[in-house]
Design a protein around this motif. Structure first.
Motif, mmCIF file in Angstrom:
data_model
loop_
_atom_site.group_PDB
_atom_site.id
_atom_site.type_symbol
_atom_site.label_atom_id
_atom_site.label_comp_id
_atom_site.label_asym_id
_atom_site.label_seq_id
_atom_site.Cartn_x
_atom_site.Cartn_y
_atom_site.Cartn_z
ATOM 1 N N ALA A 147 -9.544 18.071 12.902
ATOM 2 C CA ALA A 147 -9.828 19.118 13.895
ATOM 3 C C ALA A 147 -10.738 18.659 15.027
ATOM 4 N N CYS A 148 -11.651 17.736 14.773
ATOM 5 C CA CYS A 148 -12.570 17.309 15.834
ATOM 6 C C CYS A 148 -12.119 16.018 16.517
ATOM 7 N N GLY A 149 -11.027 15.427 16.047
ATOM 8 C CA GLY A 149 -10.500 14.222 16.677
ATOM 9 C C GLY A 149 -11.224 12.947 16.295
ATOM 10 N N ALA A 150 -12.124 13.014 15.325
ATOM 11 C CA ALA A 150 -12.903 11.838 14.930
ATOM 12 C C ALA A 150 -12.180 10.971 13.908
ATOM 13 N N CYS A 151 -11.234 11.557 13.180
ATOM 14 C CA CYS A 151 -10.546 10.850 12.116
ATOM 15 C C CYS A 151 -9.041 10.991 12.304
ATOM 16 N N LEU A 152 -8.318 9.930 12.000
ATOM 17 C CA LEU A 152 -6.870 9.917 12.095
ATOM 18 C C LEU A 152 -6.296 9.542 10.737
ATOM 19 N N ALA A 153 -5.440 10.406 10.183
ATOM 20 C CA ALA A 153 -4.747 10.097 8.932
ATOM 21 C C ALA A 153 -3.475 9.338 9.276
ATOM 22 N N VAL A 154 -3.278 8.205 8.628
ATOM 23 C CA VAL A 154 -2.137 7.330 8.872
ATOM 24 C C VAL A 154 -1.357 7.221 7.568
ATOM 25 N N SER A 155 -0.134 7.779 7.526
ATOM 26 C CA SER A 155 0.663 7.718 6.295
ATOM 27 C C SER A 155 1.601 6.523 6.349
ATOM 28 N N SER A 156 1.691 5.811 5.229
ATOM 29 C CA SER A 156 2.366 4.515 5.211
ATOM 30 C C SER A 156 3.374 4.403 4.077
ATOM 31 N N ASN A 157 4.364 3.557 4.279
ATOM 32 C CA ASN A 157 5.349 3.276 3.241
ATOM 33 C C ASN A 157 4.773 2.483 2.078
ATOM 34 N N ASP A 158 3.533 2.009 2.194
ATOM 35 C CA ASP A 158 2.927 1.292 1.071
ATOM 36 C C ASP A 158 2.360 2.248 0.019
ATOM 37 N N GLY A 159 2.546 3.559 0.222
ATOM 38 C CA GLY A 159 2.086 4.556 -0.739
ATOM 39 C C GLY A 159 0.680 5.041 -0.505
ATOM 40 N N SER A 160 0.092 4.675 0.625
ATOM 41 C CA SER A 160 -1.291 5.068 0.894
ATOM 42 C C SER A 160 -1.396 5.911 2.164
ATOM 43 N N VAL A 161 -2.562 6.539 2.286
ATOM 44 C CA VAL A 161 -2.969 7.192 3.526
ATOM 45 C C VAL A 161 -4.239 6.488 3.963
ATOM 46 N N LYS A 162 -4.245 5.998 5.182
ATOM 47 C CA LYS A 162 -5.450 5.388 5.728
ATOM 48 C C LYS A 162 -6.186 6.441 6.543
ATOM 49 N N MET A 163 -7.483 6.594 6.288
ATOM 50 C CA MET A 163 -8.337 7.507 7.043
ATOM 51 C C MET A 163 -9.089 6.654 8.063
ATOM 52 N N LEU A 164 -8.617 6.679 9.297
ATOM 53 C CA LEU A 164 -9.163 5.839 10.352
ATOM 54 C C LEU A 164 -10.233 6.584 11.126
ATOM 55 N N GLU A 165 -11.460 6.043 11.123
ATOM 56 C CA GLU A 165 -12.523 6.582 11.970
ATOM 57 C C GLU A 165 -12.248 6.074 13.382
ATOM 58 N N VAL A 166 -11.848 6.978 14.272
ATOM 59 C CA VAL A 166 -11.339 6.601 15.586
ATOM 60 C C VAL A 166 -12.356 5.802 16.395
ATOM 61 N N GLU A 167 -13.590 6.242 16.465
ATOM 62 C CA GLU A 167 -14.606 5.558 17.281
ATOM 63 C C GLU A 167 -14.966 4.175 16.747
ATOM 64 N N LYS A 168 -15.035 4.045 15.422
ATOM 65 C CA LYS A 168 -15.450 2.784 14.805
ATOM 66 C C LYS A 168 -14.291 1.834 14.552
ATOM 67 N N GLY A 169 -13.071 2.379 14.449
ATOM 68 C CA GLY A 169 -11.917 1.549 14.141
ATOM 69 C C GLY A 169 -11.890 1.084 12.696
ATOM 70 N N VAL A 170 -12.597 1.800 11.826
ATOM 71 C CA VAL A 170 -12.699 1.447 10.414
ATOM 72 C C VAL A 170 -11.848 2.415 9.601
ATOM 73 N N ALA A 171 -11.084 1.880 8.644
ATOM 74 C CA ALA A 171 -10.209 2.722 7.831
ATOM 75 C C ALA A 171 -10.599 2.671 6.360
ATOM 76 N N THR A 172 -10.507 3.825 5.713
ATOM 77 C CA THR A 172 -10.650 3.952 4.272
ATOM 78 C C THR A 172 -9.270 4.279 3.724
ATOM 79 N N GLU A 173 -8.880 3.630 2.632
ATOM 80 C CA GLU A 173 -7.542 3.825 2.093
ATOM 81 C C GLU A 173 -7.569 4.778 0.907
ATOM 82 N N LEU A 174 -6.694 5.783 0.952
ATOM 83 C CA LEU A 174 -6.504 6.712 -0.156
ATOM 84 C C LEU A 174 -5.216 6.318 -0.869
ATOM 85 N N THR A 175 -5.300 6.064 -2.157
ATOM 86 C CA THR A 175 -4.124 5.656 -2.927
ATOM 87 C C THR A 175 -3.875 6.654 -4.044
#
Length: 118
Positions: A59-87
């Motif tokens: 909602a605030c545009g700070a995080c981007l959820a990226v869904s992938s064929n590898d079975g994960s969702v990456k939570m990308l912190e837009v400003e930092k360019g750092v991603a956390t992976e949800l499996t």
């Protein structure tokens, strides 16, 4: 007009304020675009070799959820360019969206499961 990917886009999403766009493609590339600057590319993230199926801003545009064929969702912190992976999905994640209040992320997979992350 923003020319998004060098290949066909598999997903696109606008940040709620309408100032930022995100796009993704079947080669695993995610790009961020600044609408205020005429659609200038302001971010490039490579998740090859796995296709990226969808992107969704919180909602605030700070995080981007990226869904992938590898079975994960990456939570990308837009400003930092750092991603956390949800499996936890057993197959490719086809879509992910945030709840309106931003407290949950919901993802759906080709393994016929829907997961709620909080």
């Amino acid at each position: 007009v923003v020319s998004t990917q060098s290949t066909e886009s598999s997903g696109i999403n606008a940040e709620y304020g309408g100032e930022m766009l995100a796009s993704c493609d079947a080669y695993g590339v995610v790009k961020l675009w600044d609408v205020r600057r005429g659609g200038a590319e302001v971010g490039h993230f490579d998740y090859e070799p796995h296709p990226v199926n969808s992107v969704a801003f919180d909602a605030c545009g700070a995080c981007l959820a990226v869904s992938s064929n590898d079975g994960s969702v990456k939570m990308l912190e837009v400003e930092k360019g750092v991603a956390t992976e949800l499996t936890g999905h057993g197959d490719g994640v086809q879509a992910a969206i945030f709840s309106r209040d931003g407290d949950m992320l919901i993802s759906g997979s080709s393994d016929s499961t829907v997961k709620v992350w909080s």
